[in-house]
Design a protein around this motif. Structure first.
Motif, PDB file in Angstrom:
ATOM      1  N   LYS A   1     -29.839 -13.622  -3.813  1.00  0.00           N
ATOM      2  CA  LYS A   1     -31.403 -13.276  -3.293  1.00  0.00           C
ATOM      3  C   LYS A   1     -31.415 -12.032  -2.723  1.00  0.00           C
ATOM      4  CE  LYS A   1     -32.279 -18.052  -2.599  1.00  0.00           C
ATOM      5  NZ  LYS A   1     -33.380 -18.312  -3.750  1.00  0.00           N
ATOM      6  N   ASN A   2     -30.236 -11.561  -2.042  1.00  0.00           N
ATOM      7  CA  ASN A   2     -30.202 -10.132  -1.392  1.00  0.00           C
ATOM      8  C   ASN A   2     -28.671  -9.798  -1.150  1.00  0.00           C
ATOM      9  OD1 ASN A   2     -29.279 -11.793   0.654  1.00  0.00           O
ATOM     10  ND2 ASN A   2     -31.491 -12.114   1.295  1.00  0.00           N
ATOM     11  N   ARG A   3     -28.477  -8.627  -0.530  1.00  0.00           N
ATOM     12  CA  ARG A   3     -27.186  -8.328  -0.243  1.00  0.00           C
ATOM     13  C   ARG A   3     -26.293  -9.118   0.389  1.00  0.00           C
ATOM     14  NH1 ARG A   3     -26.230  -2.759  -0.641  1.00  0.00           N
ATOM     15  NH2 ARG A   3     -27.931  -1.596  -1.069  1.00  0.00           N
ATOM     16  N   GLU A   4     -26.866 -10.165   1.332  1.00  0.00           N
ATOM     17  CA  GLU A   4     -25.730 -11.260   1.967  1.00  0.00           C
ATOM     18  C   GLU A   4     -25.642 -12.156   1.052  1.00  0.00           C
ATOM     19  OE1 GLU A   4     -25.239 -11.128   5.002  1.00  0.00           O
ATOM     20  OE2 GLU A   4     -26.382  -9.289   5.339  1.00  0.00           O
ATOM     21  N   GLY A   5     -26.199 -12.174  -0.229  1.00  0.00           N
ATOM     22  CA  GLY A   5     -25.803 -13.234  -1.185  1.00  0.00           C
ATOM     23  C   GLY A   5     -24.597 -12.575  -2.189  1.00  0.00           C
ATOM     24  N   ILE A   6     -24.038 -11.437  -1.715  1.00  0.00           N
ATOM     25  CA  ILE A   6     -22.986 -10.788  -2.711  1.00  0.00           C
ATOM     26  C   ILE A   6     -21.778 -11.707  -2.121  1.00  0.00           C
ATOM     27  CG2 ILE A   6     -21.662  -8.921  -2.984  1.00  0.00           C
ATOM     28  CD1 ILE A   6     -24.062  -7.025  -2.417  1.00  0.00           C
ATOM     29  N   TYR A   7     -21.466 -12.055  -1.128  1.00  0.00           N
ATOM     30  CA  TYR A   7     -20.254 -12.508  -0.627  1.00  0.00           C
ATOM     31  C   TYR A   7     -20.317 -13.903  -1.235  1.00  0.00           C
ATOM     32  CZ  TYR A   7     -17.022 -14.378   3.074  1.00  0.00           C
ATOM     33  OH  TYR A   7     -15.778 -14.554   3.879  1.00  0.00           O
ATOM     34  N   ASP A   8     -21.276 -14.774  -1.138  1.00  0.00           N
ATOM     35  CA  ASP A   8     -21.176 -16.072  -1.705  1.00  0.00           C
ATOM     36  C   ASP A   8     -20.881 -15.992  -3.290  1.00  0.00           C
ATOM     37  OD1 ASP A   8     -21.141 -17.374   0.721  1.00  0.00           O
ATOM     38  OD2 ASP A   8     -23.345 -17.523   0.875  1.00  0.00           O
ATOM     39  N   SER A   9     -21.716 -15.154  -4.089  1.00  0.00           N
ATOM     40  CA  SER A   9     -21.678 -14.904  -5.352  1.00  0.00           C
ATOM     41  C   SER A   9     -20.326 -14.674  -5.633  1.00  0.00           C
ATOM     42  CB  SER A   9     -22.653 -13.786  -5.787  1.00  0.00           C
ATOM     43  OG  SER A   9     -22.474 -13.775  -7.250  1.00  0.00           O
ATOM     44  N   ILE A  10     -19.703 -13.815  -5.177  1.00  0.00           N
ATOM     45  CA  ILE A  10     -18.234 -13.411  -5.563  1.00  0.00           C
ATOM     46  C   ILE A  10     -17.368 -14.672  -5.470  1.00  0.00           C
ATOM     47  CG2 ILE A  10     -16.241 -12.087  -5.057  1.00  0.00           C
ATOM     48  CD1 ILE A  10     -17.917  -9.964  -3.974  1.00  0.00           C
ATOM     49  N   LYS A  11     -17.491 -15.590  -4.370  1.00  0.00           N
ATOM     50  CA  LYS A  11     -16.666 -16.658  -4.238  1.00  0.00           C
ATOM     51  C   LYS A  11     -17.074 -17.624  -5.307  1.00  0.00           C
ATOM     52  CE  LYS A  11     -14.902 -19.997  -0.892  1.00  0.00           C
ATOM     53  NZ  LYS A  11     -15.000 -20.313   0.753  1.00  0.00           N
ATOM     54  N   THR A  12     -18.234 -17.696  -5.490  1.00  0.00           N
ATOM     55  CA  THR A  12     -18.688 -18.650  -6.713  1.00  0.00           C
ATOM     56  C   THR A  12     -17.976 -18.443  -8.218  1.00  0.00           C
ATOM     57  OG1 THR A  12     -20.726 -19.095  -5.792  1.00  0.00           O
ATOM     58  CG2 THR A  12     -20.661 -19.477  -8.062  1.00  0.00           C
ATOM     59  N   PHE A  13     -18.071 -17.016  -8.457  1.00  0.00           N
ATOM     60  CA  PHE A  13     -17.474 -16.436  -9.670  1.00  0.00           C
ATOM     61  C   PHE A  13     -16.080 -16.609  -9.613  1.00  0.00           C
ATOM     62  CE2 PHE A  13     -21.305 -13.442 -10.496  1.00  0.00           C
ATOM     63  CZ  PHE A  13     -21.762 -14.231 -10.959  1.00  0.00           C
ATOM     64  N   LEU A  14     -15.207 -16.246  -8.649  1.00  0.00           N
ATOM     65  CA  LEU A  14     -13.825 -16.365  -8.649  1.00  0.00           C
ATOM     66  C   LEU A  14     -13.162 -17.507  -7.972  1.00  0.00           C
ATOM     67  CD1 LEU A  14     -13.408 -12.561  -7.879  1.00  0.00           C
ATOM     68  CD2 LEU A  14     -13.370 -13.661 -10.088  1.00  0.00           C
ATOM     69  N   GLY A  15     -13.818 -18.410  -7.656  1.00  0.00           N
ATOM     70  CA  GLY A  15     -13.155 -19.517  -6.702  1.00  0.00           C
ATOM     71  C   GLY A  15     -12.545 -20.578  -7.441  1.00  0.00           C
ATOM     72  N   LYS A  16     -12.413 -20.414  -8.660  1.00  0.00           N
ATOM     73  CA  LYS A  16     -11.764 -21.399  -9.618  1.00  0.00           C
ATOM     74  C   LYS A  16     -10.438 -21.000 -10.068  1.00  0.00           C
ATOM     75  CE  LYS A  16     -15.816 -24.127 -10.946  1.00  0.00           C
ATOM     76  NZ  LYS A  16     -16.618 -24.878 -11.926  1.00  0.00           N
ATOM     77  N   GLY A  17     -10.154 -19.493  -9.880  1.00  0.00           N
ATOM     78  CA  GLY A  17      -8.743 -19.247 -10.273  1.00  0.00           C
ATOM     79  C   GLY A  17      -8.497 -19.143 -11.820  1.00  0.00           C
ATOM     80  N   LYS A  18      -9.799 -18.879 -12.880  1.00  0.00           N
ATOM     81  CA  LYS A  18      -9.354 -18.859 -14.069  1.00  0.00           C
ATOM     82  C   LYS A  18      -9.087 -17.486 -14.788  1.00  0.00           C
ATOM     83  CE  LYS A  18     -12.214 -22.986 -14.917  1.00  0.00           C
ATOM     84  NZ  LYS A  18     -13.081 -23.605 -15.716  1.00  0.00           N
TER      85      LYS A  18
END
Length: 368
Positions: A351-368
């Protein structure tokens, strides 16, 4: 023996890194990185940090001055509007230090802060490429590896030292002792086993703020993936109605406008994979960023290309939708219809800059 000043320097560096670690979320979301220095080091501004300083002796011990002036006269053009002296401020200033950190250090902090699991690669991820590199000289070897220049210089020095060189008839004939040969050693190189394809929508509905969010998130994703692979190949795609493969500098700086056909980016990504990265040998990651404003009739073609051509060959296909005042966001709704069928398809709303943090964790949090 370690000197006290070296210990003090080391302690101060640890304090600086602690400040970066404590404020990492802010640096991630606000993009407060001053810029890359080369390819391995970045600078981050650290506020509110007491900078070490020299402590001088007591006042009144005298000194030397130069130039005209009276005792007590201020230096420079200080003064208020009535001709008096300017009053000093009574507030503490902000101390800022530029902390230089390697990308590996940042990756470690990122992984720790976001609790990212280590990636389990596939294919030849653990292999190293061994290569012979001619990086030294020796006195023996086959004639095919004789180093002509080194041999000639050795013979010339010998003739000059023994008085056998005549500048009028400069004949230099090397002997067996003069000969020098190239020598090789085995160098272990990392096997480039991971490929990352970044796709960014640069159409007219994507404002400069949205593009900056994409670039900031791409930088941190890239930092993490580089720490997980010995070799990492990257490709960059920008698109409006037409997609273009660009270099890294263009990706991080380009500004364009126009309509949107997301399928053009998928076509270009498939072309890059077919050309450079056989899926059986490469760990392939695709990160796509858009505001979700796509030409309506193009969505059907996008779903076909995504499901048939890209998702089957990728470790991860990540779609990040950046909220834009001009974008409809319809494309994310199309992807949500199929996301449950593909474990390696990851969606994120930014939604904004603050969302970058959670977006990275969503993308990379599964360790694939």
């Amino acid at each position: 023996m370690t000197r006290p000043i070296d210990l003090d320097t080391q302690r101060f560096k640890e304090i600086v890194r602690g400040k970066v670690r404590d404020g990492l979320k802010k640096y991630i979301t606000q993009g407060e990185i001053l810029g890359r220095q080369g390819r391995e080091v970045v600078s981050i501004p650290i506020p509110n940090l007491d900078i070490p300083r020299f402590r001088h002796g007591s006042k009144g011990s005298g000194g030397v001055g130069q130039g005209e002036g009276e005792a007590g006269q201020p230096v420079g053009q200080g003064g208020d509007q009535e001709g008096g002296l300017a009053q000093p401020g009574d507030q503490e200033g902000q101390h800022i230090r530029e902390a230089e950190l390697t990308l590996d250090e940042l990756a470690d902090m990122l992984g720790s802060e976001l609790e990212l699991p280590l990636i389990t690669p596939k294919g030849d991820s653990t292999l190293k490429t061994k290569k012979l590199r001619y990086n030294s000289i020796r006195q023996t070897g086959p004639k095919s590896l004789r180093h002509f220049k080194r041999t000639y210089k050795r013979a010339l020095r010998r003739l000059i030292a023994t008085g056998g060189y005549d500048p009028l008839t400069p004949v230099v004939i090397p002997t067996h002792e003069d000969e020098r040969f190239r020598s090789s050693s085995e160098v272990v190189l990392p096997h480039a086993n991971a490929a990352v394809i970044y796709m960014m929508d640069v159409s007219g509905s994507m404002t400069d703020d949205q593009k900056q969010i994409v670039r900031t998130e791409s930088f941190w994703i890239d930092t993490w993936l580089r720490s997980q692979y010995d070799g990492l190949q990257r490709r960059y795609i920008v698109h409006d109605a037409v997609a273009h493969e660009v270099d890294e500098d263009t990706f991080y700086r380009t500004r364009e406008s126009g309509g949107t056909r997301i399928s053009s980016a998928y076509t270009m990504a498939q072309k890059i994979i077919d050309r450079d990265f056989p899926p059986a040998d490469w760990n392939i990651y695709c990160f796509q960023f858009s505001d979700g404003d796509n030409w309506g009739e193009d969505n059907t073609l996008c779903m076909q290309k995504l499901q048939n051509d890209l998702i089957p060959v990728c470790n991860l296909f990540c779609y990040g939708q950046v909220e834009s005042p001009y974008g409809t966001g319809d494309y994310l709704r199309e992807l949500k219809k199929i996301v449950s069928r593909f474990e390696n398809l990851i969606l994120s709303e930014i939604k904004n800059r603050e969302g970058i943090y959670d977006s990275i964790k969503t993308f990379l949090g599964k360790g694939k």
